[in-house]
Design an enzyme around this catalytic site. Structure first.
Site, PDB file in Angstrom:
ATOM      1  N   HIS A   1      66.223  -9.999  50.848  1.00 55.02           N
ATOM      2  CA  HIS A   1      67.321 -10.649  51.549  1.00 55.02           C
ATOM      3  C   HIS A   1      68.091  -9.666  52.416  1.00 55.02           C
ATOM      4  CE1 HIS A   1      66.446 -13.113  47.966  1.00 55.02           C
ATOM      5  NE2 HIS A   1      66.456 -14.068  48.850  1.00 55.02           N
ATOM      6  N   GLY A   2      67.477  -8.519  52.699  1.00 58.18           N
ATOM      7  CA  GLY A   2      68.028  -7.631  53.717  1.00 58.18           C
ATOM      8  C   GLY A   2      69.206  -6.759  53.311  1.00 58.18           C
TER       9      GLY A   2
END
Lengths: 138, 687
Positions: free
Chosen positions: A103-104
């Site tokens: 999710h970065g």
């Protein structure tokens, strides 16, 4: 339904020899089924981690509080993203630290969260230096 | 199930039982004499379809559990052995895995039907809430079932979902430890998920009984939303509803069989054919398509706890629907505004599902937030507001009056819209992988593609030779036994030829009576030996990158097809992404690295490999392997042959699958027509 005796026993402390890890390198060991990143940080990486204004961080914590004094070049963190438990990739992202591909979330060279959805810094496992080149995790 | 029955069986044995346990009376009053509104449309057949699917999942699941091993080291292999060695194991597995998707597809139609026709309104509130409970149980069951094959997506899906509970303040960590049974997702987790996955379907069946009971007390809703008043408003359940449901189930089976026999992996994820590895996270963790809208809601909220709360609220809000929407008119047929907002809501859900499969960055995050607000606004603002301001059209006095005045045209167009939307939604998974940044592998003309595809025997035999002489130096083929070479649908060797082939190999066996390990010639029952004793040895010998086992490689690799191709793929049955990719990588080596690309020391440039830096040196060159049958000895031909061979190793029963699929389709089409005409006959005087 709590962990059974054999699972607990297998989670006993482990010793890791740090002498083969060159500066700028890192290794991943498993303890209690969790990946532990042990990074031998360069001078530049340490300086980067210490130049940050701690109060501006999402989860304020100084680099000194996350390493053992006298062994400042060694960063030992549990390599599990504090968002939803993926494994971040070392030496990636905008902060030269860790980048979580799920999710970065991005962590800096001290394993502190700098960007993305994760709420907290990468956890530091309980560990101590047995000698200058050996640590005991757990 | 409502009240005592006056049913009297004619058979004396049945009478004897009936006087002691009125079970036949119960059956008779619930499923034979039970009055059902005569204006029900085909959306009402989904109740029967869902009952059928639940029975199907339990039946196939119980048989699969007889062959499955719930252990972290053995689970992946045991699933592969079910597919390869158990009689019709591939069919059972496909039915169960695709069945889960079909079950969710049907439940979504069923829920939207309830939403559109106001089936949750007084006096059916409890019926509706029981339905929401069934849906929640289904989600838990589906999630735990997806963990059982213990592939990469199973493992990481389990990690992500169990970590959701760690967001709960104070008790979160303890709950997660209880779910895991250890310090991380591992063998204890798999064991308890297996146990619960076996238990929950029976709980679902129990709640379904309550659901049907509540239905038969309150009576069925109907498209016009007026209660039956006179006897002419209803028809007896049997034969009218029974035969109509049978026709509905038959049509649904056609869709189900399309997936089972022709596209079993269309709804799945290629990464789940890679065994679970706690040390490597797949680049995109995507849940199964039926959770995607909720996953999108989770991710669009930047705070972890708030995200988890929003996700669960998105489902639990359904329980309060009967009180949020207080409009007196049930059916949206007579509510011009509610009807429009309903369709907007459906589109919002589908778009959320699409976003759930996209990487959480840039425009997708913003769109996700907007749609999350829309989702909740529908329940919290639109429905309460509409019930106050909307002027509904006049509702007919009775069902018979409604039948006399109706014109039916909307259903077909709605059906088309729903199928198109569904295809977009299902395919968004594949789209997630479209942005990898490497060139698209070119499509090939495979002999095994399409509904009648068969393996080219010559290609399989040549591919085996290429594997044996080239690939086998580094890559294992551990799920293939020598006996498989002589099986139907394979390379077409005789049993004697397979035995002779096996005897050329040295297999480690033992210990013997002296306690020593020894080597002996291979037997047909032995599996292809791996070139390295363990993964660490393979890694050490190959510059840090372990060569993957090739048994499943053509299923474990894929590439994004992107919009709109994945929709066409559903109809054309294109599912050869894996073989196309493998064949492209084999031919994609280039000596000259293009400008702007840096390749690390010890790696090679490959046009089609994600990231372009591959550790495997160019394996094939012209003339390297000799062919006895005069086929050209070129890299292109080698790649084609060895990829065909690897497709066979990934799915040895593919020909049986497609052959049986054709027979099933012929049967189902005839059956559906018979049901349709029987239905027409039964209903002839009821319309």
């Amino acid at each position: 339904m709590n962990p059974d005796a054999s699972t607990i026993a297998a989670g006993a402390p482990i010793e890791v020899d740090l002498s083969p890890v060159a500066e700028g390198q890192d290794i991943k060991v498993f303890w209690r089924g969790k990946p532990i990143y042990i990074s031998h940080r360069t001078k530049k990486q340490i300086d980067e981690a210490r130049a940050v204004n701690v109060a501006s961080l999402p989860d304020p914590q100084s680099d000194e509080a996350r390493v053992k004094s006298g062994h400042d070049q060694w960063l030992v963190v549990i390599g599990i993203c504090t968002h939803l438990g993926c494994i971040p990739i070392a030496h990636e992202g905008n902060y030269d630290g860790f980048f979580c591909p799920c999710h970065g979330s991005q962590y800096d060279t001290s394993g502190r969260i700098r960007q993305g959805p994760a709420p907290a810094n990468l956890a530091v496992p309980p560990y101590q230096f047995v000698s200058d080149t050996k640590i005991q995790i757990g | 199930m409502s009240g005592p029955s006056d049913y009297q069986p004619s058979n004396p044995a049945l009478q004897w039982i009936e006087r002691r346990l009125p079970i036949f009376g119960l059956m008779h009053s619930s499923f034979v004499a039970y009055p059902t509104p005569r204006n029900l449309n085909y959306w009402w057949t989904f109740g029967a379809i869902l009952s059928f699917m639940l029975g199907m999942q339990i039946l196939t699941g119980v048989i699969l559990a007889m062959h499955y091993t719930p252990h972290a080291d053995l689970a992946f292999k045991s699933v592969e052995l079910i597919v390869r060695d158990v009689n019709y194991g591939w069919l059972l597995r496909n039915m169960h895995a695709v069945g889960a998707s079909m079950f969710f597809f049907a439940v979504y139609v069923h829920m939207l039907r309830g939403l559109y026709y106001g089936s949750y309104k007084e006096p059916r509130e409890v019926l509706w809430i029981l339905g929401v409970i069934i849906y929640l149980l289904m989600m838990a069951t589906g999630f735990m079932g997806y963990v059982l094959p213990w592939g990469q997506m199973s493992f990481w899906g389990a990690t992500v979902i169990t970590n959701l509970f760690s967001a709960i303040p104070y008790v979160g960590e303890s709950i997660v430890t209880l779910l895991w049974g250890g310090y991380s997702v591992g063998n204890p987790t798999l064991n308890r998920f297996f146990s619960l996955h076996y238990l929950l379907p029976f709980l679902i069946a129990g709640v379904v009984v309550l659901h049907v009971w509540a239905l038969h007390v309150a009576g069925q809703n109907n498209p016009d939303g007026v209660e039956p008043k006179a006897e002419k408003d209803t028809v007896p359940f049997t034969p009218h509803a029974t035969i109509k449901d049978m026709f509905g189930v038959a049509c649904f089976l056609l869709l189900y069989a399309w997936f089972i026999f022709y596209m079993p992996n269309y709804l799945g994820d290629a990464d789940n054919y890679i065994p679970a590895n706690p040390g490597v996270t797949p680049p995109h963790i995507v849940p199964e398509w039926y959770y995607l809208p909720f996953y999108a809601i989770l991710r669009s909220i930047p705070n972890k706890l708030a995200g988890v709360i929003a996700m669960f609220s998105a489902i639990l809000i359904l329980c309060f629907l009967p009180w949020l929407d207080s409009a007196k008119t049930r059916s949206s047929k007579y509510r011009p505004l509610a009807k429009q907002f309903f369709w907007i809501f459906v589109v919002v859900c589908i778009l959320l599902g699409y976003l759930g499969a996209q990487p959480p960055e840039g425009i997708y995050v913003i769109a996700g937030r907007v749609l999350t607000v829309c989702y909740f606004a529908y329940f919290l603002i639109v429905l309460p507001l509409l019930s106050r301001i909307e002027t509904p059209r006049p509702v007919p006095n009775s069902i018979s009056e409604a039948i006399l005045t109706r014109g039916g045209k909307a259903v077909a167009s709605v059906m088309v819209a729903l199928v198109a939307a569904g295809a977009l939604f299902l395919g968004s998974l594949q789209d997630a992988r479209a942005s990898e940044g490497s060139d698209r592998p070119p499509a090939n003309n495979w002999s095994f593609a399409g509904p009648f595809g068969k393996f080219d025997r010559g290609a399989l035999q040549r591919g085996l030779k290429v594997y044996k002489e080239v690939c086998a130096n580094c890559h294992g083929l551990s799920y293939i036994a020598f006996r498989n070479l002589a099986e139907a649908g394979g390379p077409g060797y005789s049993v004697a030829q397979a035995a002779a082939f096996a005897s050329e190999y040295k297999i480690k066996d033992g210990p013997n009576d002296a306690g020593d390990m020894f080597e002996r010639p291979g037997r047909p029952a032995d599996y292809f030996p791996s070139p390295f004793p363990n993964e660490q040895a393979a890694r050490a010998a190959n510059g840090g990158a372990a060569p993957p086992d090739l048994s499943l490689i053509t299923k474990a690799r894929s590439y994004g097809r992107g919009f709109p191709w994945f929709i066409f793929d559903f109809f054309t049955q294109y599912q050869e992404q894996g073989p196309d990719y493998v064949s492209a990588v084999l031919q994609g080596f280039e000596d000259k690295v293009p400008e702007g690309v840096t390749i690390p020391e010890g790696s090679y440039f490959n046009k089609y490999f994600p990231g372009h830096a591959i550790k495997m040196p160019k394996p094939l060159s012209d003339g390297q392997v000799t062919y006895d049958d005069g086929s050209p000895t070129t890299v292109a031909q080698y790649s084609k042959d060895v990829t065909t061979f690897l497709m066979w190793t990934a799915e040895p029963h593919m020909e049986a699958r497609k052959r049986l699929g054709f027979q099933v389709f012929v049967f189902l089409i005839i059956f559906a027509f018979l049901m349709y005409f029987t239905k027409k006959k039964v209903w002839a005087d009821s319309h």
